[in-house]
Design a protein around this motif. Structure first.
Motif, PDB file in Angstrom:
ATOM      1  N   ALA A 168      65.033  -2.205  85.531  1.00 31.62           N
ATOM      2  CA  ALA A 168      66.486  -2.350  85.613  1.00 31.62           C
ATOM      3  C   ALA A 168      67.186  -0.997  85.757  1.00 31.62           C
ATOM      4  N   ALA A 169      66.823  -0.036  84.923  1.00 27.15           N
ATOM      5  CA  ALA A 169      67.476   1.281  84.976  1.00 27.15           C
ATOM      6  C   ALA A 169      67.278   1.939  86.335  1.00 27.15           C
ATOM      7  N   GLN A 170      66.094   1.775  86.918  1.00 26.62           N
ATOM      8  CA  GLN A 170      65.831   2.350  88.238  1.00 26.62           C
ATOM      9  C   GLN A 170      66.721   1.723  89.301  1.00 26.62           C
ATOM     10  N   ILE A 171      66.930   0.429  89.204  1.00 28.43           N
ATOM     11  CA  ILE A 171      67.799  -0.263  90.174  1.00 28.43           C
ATOM     12  C   ILE A 171      69.224   0.259  90.049  1.00 28.43           C
ATOM     13  N   LEU A 172      69.709   0.382  88.811  1.00 28.12           N
ATOM     14  CA  LEU A 172      71.086   0.860  88.620  1.00 28.12           C
ATOM     15  C   LEU A 172      71.254   2.285  89.130  1.00 28.12           C
ATOM     16  N   ILE A 173      70.274   3.138  88.908  1.00 29.74           N
ATOM     17  CA  ILE A 173      70.355   4.515  89.415  1.00 29.74           C
ATOM     18  C   ILE A 173      70.344   4.518  90.944  1.00 29.74           C
TER      19      ILE A 173
END
Length: 165
Positions: free
Chosen positions: A146-151
């Protein structure tokens, strides 16, 4: 205008009608009945605010219609303002578990063992970035956290040094 002068528009990952329908308060799910689990995420949710008592009931009501009764919800404590330990939603008690370690997801539990992981798009995200993040989250071949997608979907801030020239 030369082809190289044409602004690049990222391709839509969802059909146009769905892409246009995504707005704050929307949940987008990929529900599969398969024996193998390919992707890391089952969907995405773009709440309107950080008030869980206001935002969560609508999500749980919709999910209950598709998944059956929801018993627990795991949330990132740092992403929400004030967390109760339970809420009564549609005459059902839903227990909330919070974790201080943020992973930009919400974990939905149906029954005792069925878990669904949704990316949580921050409420202040731009519409284009939120739509792209949600579309990536529901891809069956997604392997990003999830964090990678948001970044990856957050626009670069404009450099104020360039503006001062």
């Amino acid at each position: 205008m030369a082809d190289s002068d044409t602004p690049h528009t990222p391709p839509l990952l969802l059909p146009d009608a769905i892409h246009r329908a995504i707005k704050p308060g929307t949940a987008l799910l990929r529900l599969e009945t398969t024996s193998s689990r390919q992707g890391r995420l089952d969907g995405a949710w773009w709440p309107r605010s950080r008030d869980i008592e206001t935002e969560l009931p609508a999500l749980i009501s919709v999910l209950t219609g598709h998944l059956g009764p929801i018993t627990r919800v795991g949330v990132d404590a740092s992403a929400w303002n004030g967390l109760p330990t339970r809420l009564v939603i549609d005459d059902q008690i839903v227990h909330l578990d919070s974790d201080p370690v943020g992973d930009d997801t919400v974990l939905i539990t149906r029954g005792h063992n069925d878990h669904f992981v949704l990316l949580v798009v921050p409420p202040d995200t731009t519409a284009d970035a939120a739509r792209e993040a949600m579309a990536r989250a529901v891809r069956a071949d997604n392997i990003m956290q999830a964090a990678q997608i948001l970044i990856a979907t957050t626009p670069e801030p404009e450099d104020s040094a360039d503006a001062a020239g």
